[in-house]
Design a protein around this motif. Sequence first.
Motif, PDB file in Angstrom:
ATOM      1  N   HIS A  58       0.831  -1.201   0.000  1.00 14.58           N
ATOM      2  CA  HIS A  58       0.000   0.000   0.000  1.00 14.58           C
ATOM      3  C   HIS A  58       0.871   1.260   0.000  1.00 14.58           C
ATOM      4  O   HIS A  58       0.613   2.204  -0.746  1.00 14.58           O
ATOM      5  N   SER A  59       1.901   1.251   0.812  1.00 16.67           N
ATOM      6  CA  SER A  59       2.809   2.403   0.880  1.00 16.67           C
ATOM      7  C   SER A  59       3.491   2.619  -0.468  1.00 16.67           C
ATOM      8  O   SER A  59       3.571   3.755  -0.954  1.00 16.67           O
ATOM      9  N   LEU A 109       2.460   1.658  -3.478  1.00 20.97           N
ATOM     10  CA  LEU A 109       1.478   2.065  -4.480  1.00 20.97           C
ATOM     11  C   LEU A 109       1.065   3.524  -4.313  1.00 20.97           C
ATOM     12  O   LEU A 109       0.915   4.243  -5.294  1.00 20.97           O
ATOM     13  N   SER A 110       0.924   3.962  -3.084  1.00 20.32           N
ATOM     14  CA  SER A 110       0.472   5.336  -2.858  1.00 20.32           C
ATOM     15  C   SER A 110       1.502   6.378  -3.283  1.00 20.32           C
ATOM     16  O   SER A 110       1.172   7.549  -3.416  1.00 20.32           O
ATOM     17  N   HIS A 111       2.750   5.950  -3.533  1.00 18.09           N
ATOM     18  CA  HIS A 111       3.800   6.879  -3.949  1.00 18.09           C
ATOM     19  C   HIS A 111       4.179   6.736  -5.422  1.00 18.09           C
ATOM     20  O   HIS A 111       5.200   7.272  -5.854  1.00 18.09           O
ATOM     21  N   GLN A 112       3.366   6.037  -6.185  1.00 15.69           N
ATOM     22  CA  GLN A 112       3.679   5.803  -7.586  1.00 15.69           C
ATOM     23  C   GLN A 112       2.854   6.693  -8.505  1.00 15.69           C
ATOM     24  O   GLN A 112       1.792   7.173  -8.147  1.00 15.69           O
ATOM     25  N   GLU A 129      -5.758   7.565 -13.915  1.00 16.34           N
ATOM     26  CA  GLU A 129      -6.077   8.071 -12.571  1.00 16.34           C
ATOM     27  C   GLU A 129      -7.247   7.316 -11.945  1.00 16.34           C
ATOM     28  O   GLU A 129      -7.202   6.971 -10.761  1.00 16.34           O
ATOM     29  N   GLN A 174      -6.949   4.972  -8.581  1.00 15.34           N
ATOM     30  CA  GLN A 174      -7.782   5.162  -7.388  1.00 15.34           C
ATOM     31  C   GLN A 174      -8.485   3.862  -6.995  1.00 15.34           C
ATOM     32  O   GLN A 174      -8.557   3.529  -5.823  1.00 15.34           O
ATOM     33  N   ARG A 200      -5.923   1.664  -5.326  1.00 16.08           N
ATOM     34  CA  ARG A 200      -5.606   2.142  -3.972  1.00 16.08           C
ATOM     35  C   ARG A 200      -6.729   1.810  -3.012  1.00 16.08           C
ATOM     36  O   ARG A 200      -6.482   1.413  -1.879  1.00 16.08           O
ATOM     37  N   ASP A 201      -7.981   1.954  -3.452  1.00 15.72           N
ATOM     38  CA  ASP A 201      -9.118   1.608  -2.597  1.00 15.72           C
ATOM     39  C   ASP A 201      -9.111   0.119  -2.260  1.00 15.72           C
ATOM     40  O   ASP A 201      -9.312  -0.269  -1.112  1.00 15.72           O
ATOM     41  N   ASP A 244      -6.515  -1.940  -2.412  1.00 18.67           N
ATOM     42  CA  ASP A 244      -5.332  -2.225  -1.613  1.00 18.67           C
ATOM     43  C   ASP A 244      -5.545  -1.793  -0.168  1.00 18.67           C
ATOM     44  O   ASP A 244      -5.164  -2.490   0.754  1.00 18.67           O
ATOM     45  N   ASN A 245      -6.181  -0.672   0.045  1.00 18.08           N
ATOM     46  CA  ASN A 245      -6.460  -0.183   1.387  1.00 18.08           C
ATOM     47  C   ASN A 245      -7.395  -1.131   2.123  1.00 18.08           C
ATOM     48  O   ASN A 245      -7.259  -1.350   3.318  1.00 18.08           O
TER      49      ASN A 245
END
Length: 97
Positions: A5-6, A8-11, A64, A68, A71-72, A74-75
């Motif tokens: 998650h970390s 992915l959130s920075h890519q 995008e 999103q 990310r959802d 993965d979260n």
Amino acid sequence: MVELHSWLSHQHPGLKTYVALQQKTNELAQSDAEHRAVYKLLSSILDPFIASFDEEPLPAGVAETTFQRLRDADNAISLAPDQQIDAINKIASVDLL
């Protein structure tokens, strides 16, 4: 799970990120048996997306929106074990295209 998650959130939401994510989920499926099903599921939903945009430009809006959704999903997998089935069902329902 937190590591993925970390990362992915920075890519950037480009196709290379999705290819790298699929590679990471395949590697994690081998090394993290406790979450193997989740990693395999994430990898499998990436297949048609990557194939659709291989050698074609990835439109920014699609990139995008897809990013999103991932990310959802993965979260959701960072939930408590008793909520994992709901999380897996949410991931399985993600349509990246």
